[in-house]
Write a protein that holds these residues in place. Structure first.
Motif, PDB file in Angstrom:
ATOM      1  N   UNK A 178      -9.773   0.045  -8.107  1.00  0.00           N
ATOM      2  CA  UNK A 178      -9.525   1.426  -8.064  1.00  0.00           C
ATOM      3  C   UNK A 178      -8.529   1.053  -9.059  1.00  0.00           C
ATOM      4  N   UNK A 179      -8.905   2.457 -10.073  1.00  0.00           N
ATOM      5  CA  UNK A 179      -7.576   2.393 -10.942  1.00  0.00           C
ATOM      6  C   UNK A 179      -5.643   2.409 -10.408  1.00  0.00           C
ATOM      7  N   UNK A 180      -5.855   3.868  -9.825  1.00  0.00           N
ATOM      8  CA  UNK A 180      -5.572   4.254  -8.863  1.00  0.00           C
ATOM      9  C   UNK A 180      -4.715   3.364  -7.246  1.00  0.00           C
ATOM     10  N   UNK A 181      -3.888   3.603  -7.428  1.00  0.00           N
ATOM     11  CA  UNK A 181      -3.423   2.873  -6.332  1.00  0.00           C
ATOM     12  C   UNK A 181      -4.787   1.630  -5.012  1.00  0.00           C
ATOM     13  N   UNK A 195      -6.275  -1.608  -3.481  1.00  0.00           N
ATOM     14  CA  UNK A 195      -6.730  -1.649  -2.531  1.00  0.00           C
ATOM     15  C   UNK A 195      -6.926  -2.815  -1.836  1.00  0.00           C
ATOM     16  N   UNK A 215       0.723  -1.491  -0.096  1.00  0.00           N
ATOM     17  CA  UNK A 215       0.101  -0.298   0.151  1.00  0.00           C
ATOM     18  C   UNK A 215       0.708   0.979  -0.284  1.00  0.00           C
ATOM     19  N   UNK A 221       1.505   7.099  -8.999  1.00  0.00           N
ATOM     20  CA  UNK A 221      -0.252   7.543  -9.711  1.00  0.00           C
ATOM     21  C   UNK A 221       0.152   6.107 -10.629  1.00  0.00           C
ATOM     22  N   UNK A 241       1.772   4.837  -3.823  1.00  0.00           N
ATOM     23  CA  UNK A 241       1.945   6.111  -3.451  1.00  0.00           C
ATOM     24  C   UNK A 241       3.624   6.648  -3.638  1.00  0.00           C
TER      25      UNK A 241
END
Ligand SMILES: Cc1cc2nc3c(=O)[nH]c(=O)nc-3n(C[C@H](O)[C@H](O)[C@H](O)COP(=O)(O)OP(=O)(O)OC[C@H]3O[C@@H](n4cnc5c(N)ncnc54)[C@H](O)[C@@H]3O)c2cc1C
Ligand code: SF4
Ligand code: SF4
Ligand code: SF4
Lengths: 427, 267, 356, 249
Positions: free
Chosen positions: A155-158, A160, A57, A64, A61
């Motif tokens: 989700x597409x960015x980061x 989960x 996780x 992106x 970051x």
């Protein structure tokens, strides 16, 4: 006098912040600095003391644009410490997630960042004024990639949904995304055809390529490290071969391979080292595009990216076809002390992670070598070679050429966990 | 929950931040309204807010006075003649003028509170003979923020009109301070008085308490309450005050029904 | 009222399908027993039960019964008053209503408390001056098959609220699951229910079946996990508006709004007005809101109920006191969902007791 | 036509990428709004002033401290996007440590590195008109913000808990049903309750909700098996300081 300075302040259509400074004296380049002023964010330091489960996780970051790459390299490095290997359906899901990111990232680069260079637009949105259907095709392709990432990662960015050992929840049904990928595959093939018709400057460099290599597949998720000079080593030996050093003009570290600076990782390297393993349609598209067995013209990297999208779509469809949900969304992973290495092929090239876990399951050391850091010295060399014979051109033209040469490598400056404006001084 | 399209027939800026619009339906006529009722006014794409009807224009349209305090009220205040506004309503309870027949009448307004009271005053103007002594007291922040100054001057010919300001300027000759002080300056017979009170909640409570203290029965003190309202028809739940839906049971309520509720903090 | 004994629920499910209903009922998914579309009776949670306690729900294997569990995480509200619905779109100054989606749904396995919840919603949405036509349409599209509770949950108190455990009205069909041999006593509660029942393969109900069904409900009534003393509660709560208990509860309350979301009767909503960036059209949507949010009472830039204590007080007082003023019924049907699904396990029955 | 600018400070680019990820809306947005300055997407550098500036990233260098003031001067409305810009981002973990030591871990010559001791949100330096939360921001919310500022309306960006969205989505609560630690009750909505939908507890990437009661939640999280160290870490990841002292385990 014959002093000349070129400055490109605030490189555009690259991810992150950088600039280029070139000084020339009497027709010789005296100084060439690709500057990365992306503010340092100290990921390797802030990871220390975090739980061993957190790097996927947290390192996402760093970037992106290619968070999945960070998550995959991190997972594999940490899993190797804990004695876990993710195989079968769970590995397929990881690959699918990664193909999604490749499709998304490459489509972004080709359509919104790179192609405008060849067609003479300041960006994709401006290009849409004259070439709306083309840009729409690119956006649809990008969307397919994003949807694949979101279907698996949330989700597409980061995303989960990634964890050590696999996922929090395995998707039940991937057939809806398959429909979209079939369209994406057509769009990808059309993309290869389109970009292969661009007018490419006649430039070739004698690159030393580095890419992961996998016995069974066009390496993306995992593999050993292959170099075009014949060097071959497992990822665990990465630290013995690749050494990062700091240059004063940049917050990114430069990497040297076996003592020598300036090797290249990324699409050209992967293609040179692994092309035979491309999917059938990708291979045919590459041949039709006239790529040849090895491509040394960085401007043509856009074609290789397009070919890689074909590969990603075709492979993703194959994996979806054989997908049945796994019994368990993740393998259990328990912390144990030790050191582990993990590498995968981010869209921009090899991404290496190394971690040491202490005896209470916390990160004691982290080391991350992103592709852009590896390529920075080589990009500078490209620029040197490109500019030296053309120093007499007017500065605006040179500036544009430099920007294009940099964009060839899709440098992701945010990625330079530890990493890039053109300033050209003819002194 | 679907507003009817109305057109802005006229727009009159009252003060720096307050505008009076006359609204007419694009099709048909305005439904009847009772003094004190409100409509939900919709600035397309921006939002919808409750606004009292402060009169009927000669053309038949609703006259509504809006102060620009936030996004929606600002958008409404920016409307020009001919623009489309959405209207739902009229909603809510009204000022019970019949209950005031034969009684002295006190109209007390704080700030913009004069707007919802305007139809009451127009009725008093038109049918003064039905009522006893009529007084109008109003409080405002500064002389410049006084609502309807021209009408106030006209009303002053028929009724006892007194105005107090919080922050007087040099030219101000009248009283200053709280509106409750004006209660002592007007003439009414408390036990035979009906009061219409509208303004900020603290002003209404203070005025009602003062009237009560002087002997006006609580059931003859009418207030108009303000709460967050999203639907205006008792469905969204936002405007509840204890057992009351302010939009259905109010906004006009007599003090005997709400004094205990208004005492409870954060009800 | 028609009564008959069914040995399998598949013909029922099949018949409903033929009538164009999507059959939605309990099934094991994501570690809970929740309402999803059913393919056949095999999707029902036979052999599963739940354990419910304040702030805790656990799925467990639990023997033979098909309906041996208590209230589902979600209430029927989702079908009658969906979390978000678009009300209209406006182009060039002309508002156009968005057609109401009212799919034909047969809910198999609703409980007495769910039906009571629907009755409360009927009063809220249809009982007043401004009936909600969208609610009416969605409500009319439901075919309701109740199941009488055999195993109330640890947080249930419908018996105290006089809303269960036996379903007495408001259903098209009601089933009581019986064992030895495994069968269902079915009774109709509406004409369409009776017609459907008649067409199903069944045998007539005997006194023994009826006796066994009564026994199920009586046992269930004695097994209620929780209890509420209704006597005087309405008046008491308004008298306790300034009680220190509210502050104490607020120290445990997350103001997260879970309780209002899972409550079958909570109806509060907010309006979202917006514009479409692409085509410039405006639209309005209605979405679930809660008296636990700050924006709910925002007035002049600040919330009226800023403290958690005031928000909890509004909720509890509304349920057991002011609801009665507004709608002539309690706003609580005793399903226990707010207790089970409160992340910190605040238990309204206990708090009511403390406010005595 | 309104003019939009997108600015980047210390960040991962993910939040501004979200704009390019609006694949279906990007071209129509571009028809309504002049995307005048957006280095990641265009080499045109339209000069200010701008009607709306979207700012990504936290302030971590002396130069950026000056640059953000410039951005404020040339922007009519300034909206910060993402956890970096609204809360300092994951890089604000340096706030809890010695930044020189951090630099020494990563760089052989930390003296080459110009950086501030702390990674701070934009609002710490200039007035901000709206803060859009998330790591990364939600695409729908980004479009809402752009639309709202252009239409002059108040953005529909509720500050209530993730639980509200979680229930609207129909997720079974992972905390109550599985005992999985979840920060949803104290975290601001916006993501659509993504993590619980994937069977994972919320880890707070949208920052604190309007009235967080972390003390009450912590009691529950401890019961679910989190120790004080874990509690300390989970609140201090992408919104390092904003959960405040209430997050002190
Ligand atoms: C029955 C009824 C009748 C009404 N009649 C009228 C009438 O006739 N005329 C009239 O003008 N109004 C009337 N109102 C009030 C009117 O409805 C409100 O002013 C309106 O809802 C404001 O909406 P908005 O979107 O413009 O402001 P919002 O954006 O909702 O803002 C609401 C309030 O918050 C304040 N605010 C916003 N941000 C802040 C902040 N950061 N700090 C402090 N304050 C802040 C604004 O100043 C404003 O007062 C009536 C209300 C009711 C309930
Ligand atoms: S807030 Fe998160 S997603 Fe956005 S820029 Fe920062 S790290 Fe990236
Ligand atoms: S899973 Fe988390 S966000 Fe969802 S309701 Fe439970 S506590 Fe709230
Ligand atoms: S559930 Fe929480 S952590 Fe997950 S995406 Fe939403 S806000 Fe972020």
């Amino acid at each position: 006098m014959t002093h000349k300075t070129i400055r490109v302040g605030g490189l555009t259509r690259v991810e992150g912040e950088g600039a280029l400074l070139v000084r020339a004296h009497d027709g010789r380049i005296t100084d060439l600095q690709l500057r990365i002023y992306e503010p340092p964010r100290f990921f390797e330091a802030l990871l220390r003391g975090r739980a061993f489960t957190e790097p996927p996780d947290i390192t996402a970051r760093i970037c992106g644009i290619c968070p999945v790459a960070y998550q995959m390299s991190a997972c594999q490095a940490l899993e190797s410490i804990c004695g876990v290997t993710v195989e079968g359906t769970l590995r397929d899901l990881r690959l699918l997630l990664y193909y999604g990111e490749w499709i998304e990232s490459h489509a972004l680069h080709i359509y919104l960042l790179h192609a405008p260079d060849f067609l003479g637009y300041p960006g994709g949105v401006a290009m849409a004024a004259d070439h709306r259907p083309l840009v729409e095709r690119g956006l649809a392709l990008k969307k397919a990639g994003n949807e694949l990432v979101a279907a698996i990662g949330g989700r597409a960015i980061h995303p989960i949904n990634v964890r050590l050992g696999g996922f929090y929840r395995a998707p039940v049904d991937l057939t809806p995304i398959a429909e979209r990928l079939r369209h994406a595959l057509d769009a990808a093939l059309a993309t290869v055809e389109w970009v292969s018709g661009f007018d490419f400057p006649d430039v070739e460099h004698d690159y030393r390529f580095l890419a992961l290599q996998h016995p069974a597949e066009y390496a993306i998720l995992s593999g050993d490290v292959a170099v075009s000079d014949g060097t071959f080593f497992p990822v665990t030996e990465w630290p013995y071969h690749v050494v990062e050093e700091q240059v004063p003009h940049s917050t990114a570290l430069h990497a040297r391979l076996d003592g020598l600076p300036g090797y290249l990782t990324g699409p050209l390297a992967r293609y040179a080292l692994n092309a035979p393993q491309l999917s059938p349609l990708a291979l045919r598209a590459a041949a039709d595009a006239g790529l040849g067995r090895v491509c040394r013209n960085p401007f043509r990297s856009i074609v290789v990216r397009a070919v890689e999208i074909v590969h990603a779509c075709e492979e993703a469809l194959r994996l979806i076809d054989r997908y049945t949900p796994p019994d368990q969304p993740a393998l259990p992973v328990t912390a144990r002390p030790g050191v582990g290495h993990g590498a995968s092929e981010a869209p921009r090239g090899a991404l290496y992670h190394r971690y040491r876990i202490d005896d209470v399951g916390l990160i004691a050391e982290a080391d991350i070598v992103p592709p852009t850091a590896q390529n920075q010295a080589r990009i500078e060399a490209d620029l040197h070679a490109l500019l030296q014979p053309r120093l007499d051109l007017p500065v605006p033209e040179l500036t544009e050429l430099c920007e294009r040469a940099i964009r060839n490598h899709d440098p992701c400056i945010s990625c330079s966990a530890h990493f890039l404006d053109l300033h050209l001084h003819h002194d | 929950m679907i507003p009817a399209p109305y057109r802005v027939r006229s727009r009159r800026p009252d003060r720096a931040d307050t505008v009076t619009l006359t609204l007419e339906p694009v099709e048909g006529t305005c439904p009847p309204f009772l003094p004190g009722q409100f409509t939900m006014l919709y600035a397309p794409g921006v939002g919808e807010i409750p606004i009292s009807i402060s009169g009927r224009a000669r053309s038949g349209g609703y006259v509504q006075t809006i102060r620009a305090v936030g996004a929606v009220s600002r958008a409404l205040c920016r409307m020009r003649r001919g623009d489309i506004v959405g209207v739902r309503g009229p909603f809510g309870t009204s000022w019970d003028l019949a209950a005031a027949h034969g009684l002295d009448v006190v109209v007390a307004a704080g700030g913009l509170g004069l707007a919802p009271l305007r139809p009451v005053i127009r009725e008093l103007e038109a049918h003064g003979v039905r009522y006893g002594r009529i007084s109008l007291i109003a409080g405002t922040r500064t002389p410049a923020t006084l609502m309807y100054p021209r009408e106030l001057a006209r009303w002053g010919r028929d009724f006892d009109v007194q105005v107090t300001v919080d922050h007087p300027d040099r030219a101000w000759k009248g009283p200053t301070g709280l509106i409750t002080k004006l209660v002592g300056r007007i003439v009414f017979e408390p036990r035979r008085t009906y009061a219409f009170v509208c303004g900020p909640e603290v002003m209404m409570r203070a005025t009602a308490e003062e009237l009560l203290r002087r002997g006006v029965p609580a059931e003859r003190i009418a207030l108009s309450l303000e709460r967050n309202m999203k639907c205006g028809i008792g469905r969204c739940g936002h405007c509840q005050l204890g057992p009351l839906f302010t939009c259905l049971d109010g906004p006009v309520l007599t003090y005997d029904r709400v004094s205990a509720l208004m005492e409870v903090k954060q009800l | 009222m028609e009564q008959a004994v069914l040995t399998s629920l598949d013909p029922l499910i099949g018949a409903l399908r033929e009538h164009g209903y999507a059959v939605v009922g309990p099934t094991v998914r994501d570690g809970v027993i929740r309402f999803c579309e059913l393919g056949s009776a095999a999707d029902l949670p036979a052999g599963w039960t739940d354990e419910q306690a304040p702030g805790a729900y656990r799925l467990r294997e639990g023997g033979e019964p098909v309906f041996g569990f208590a209230a589902s995480p979600d209430s029927v509200k989702r079908f009658t008053h969906p979390p978000r619905s678009t009300l209209f779109r406006m182009r060039d100054g002309v508002p156009e209503a968005v057609p109401v989606e009212a799919p034909k749904v047969a809910l198999l396995g609703v409980r007495a408390c769910d039906l009571a919840g629907l009755a409360v919603q009927d009063r809220v949405f249809l009982g007043g001056r401004y009936p909600d036509e969208a609610y009416r349409a969605r409500r009319a599209a439901l075919f309701l098959i109740a199941v009488n509770c055999a195993v109330p949950g640890g947080t249930c108190f419908c018996a105290s609220m006089n809303t269960g455990p036996r379903a007495t009205s408001g259903f098209d069909l009601a089933l009581t699951e019986l064992t030895g041999p495994h069968r269902f006593l079915a009774e109709s509660g509406s004409e369409r229910g009776a017609t459907l029942l008649e067409a199903l393969p069944s045998r007539p109900a005997t006194d023994a079946d009826r006796q066994a069904a009564r026994q199920v409900s009586e046992t269930a009534e004695q097994r209620m996990g929780r209890h509420v003393e209704l006597d005087g509660v309405k008046e008491r709560l308004t008298e306790r508006r300034e009680s220190p208990v509210w502050n104490e509860i607020a120290s445990r309350c997350l103001t997260c709004a879970n309780c209002t979301m899972v409550c079958p009767t909570c109806f509060c909503a907010t309006i979202e007005d917006g514009t479409d960036l692409a085509d410039g059209s405006a639209s309005r949507a209605e979405r679930w809101d809660s008296c636990f949010t700050l924006e709910f009472t925002e007035l002049g830039g600040a919330p009226v109920r800023s403290s958690g204590a005031a928000r909890y007080r509004q909720w509890l007082t509304h349920k057991f006191s002011t609801w009665v003023d507004q709608f002539g019924t309690y706003g609580c049907v005793g399903c226990g969902r707010c207790i089970t699904w409160c992340p910190t396990g605040i238990d309204i029955t206990e708090e009511l007791e403390r406010l005595r | 036509m309104s003019r939009l600018a997108v600015w980047k400070f210390a960040s991962c680019d993910g939040c501004q990428l979200t704009l390019l990820d609006c694949e279906d809306e990007l071209l129509s947005v571009a028809a309504q709004v002049d995307i005048a300055y957006f280095l990641e997407a265009s080499s045109d550098r339209g000069a200010g002033p701008y009607d709306l500036s979207l700012v990504e990233g936290s302030i971590t260098t002396p130069d950026d401290l000056e640059r953000i003031k410039h951005v404020r001067r040339v922007s009519k409305h300034l909206v910060t996007i993402g956890a970096c810009a609204t809360a300092g981002g994951v890089q604000a973990l340096r706030d809890l440590a010695d930044v020189r030591e951090f630099a020494a871990v990563v760089y052989a010559r930390p003296d080459y590195i110009r950086t501030l001791d702390r990674s701070t949100p934009v609002s710490a330096h200039v007035p901000v008109d709206f803060e859009l939360r998330g790591c990364p921001i939600d695409r729908g919310q980004l479009l809402e913000i752009i639309g709202a500022f252009l239409a002059g309306r108040r953005p529909v960006v509720p500050a209530h808990s993730v639980c509200v969205e979680c229930k609207a989505r129909g997720n079974p609560c992972v905390l109550a049903a599985h005992g999985t630690p979840c920060l949803g009750p104290v975290t601001q909505a916006g993501c659509g309750a993504l993590c619980p939908a994937f069977n994972r507890g919320c880890f707070g990437c949208f920052g604190p909700m309007e009235s967080p009661n972390a003390a009450a939640l912590n009691a529950r999280l401890r019961a679910a098996g989190m120790d004080d160290d874990e509690l300390g870490r989970v609140y201090r990841t992408f919104n390092v300081t904003t959960f405040g002292s209430s997050s002190d385990a």
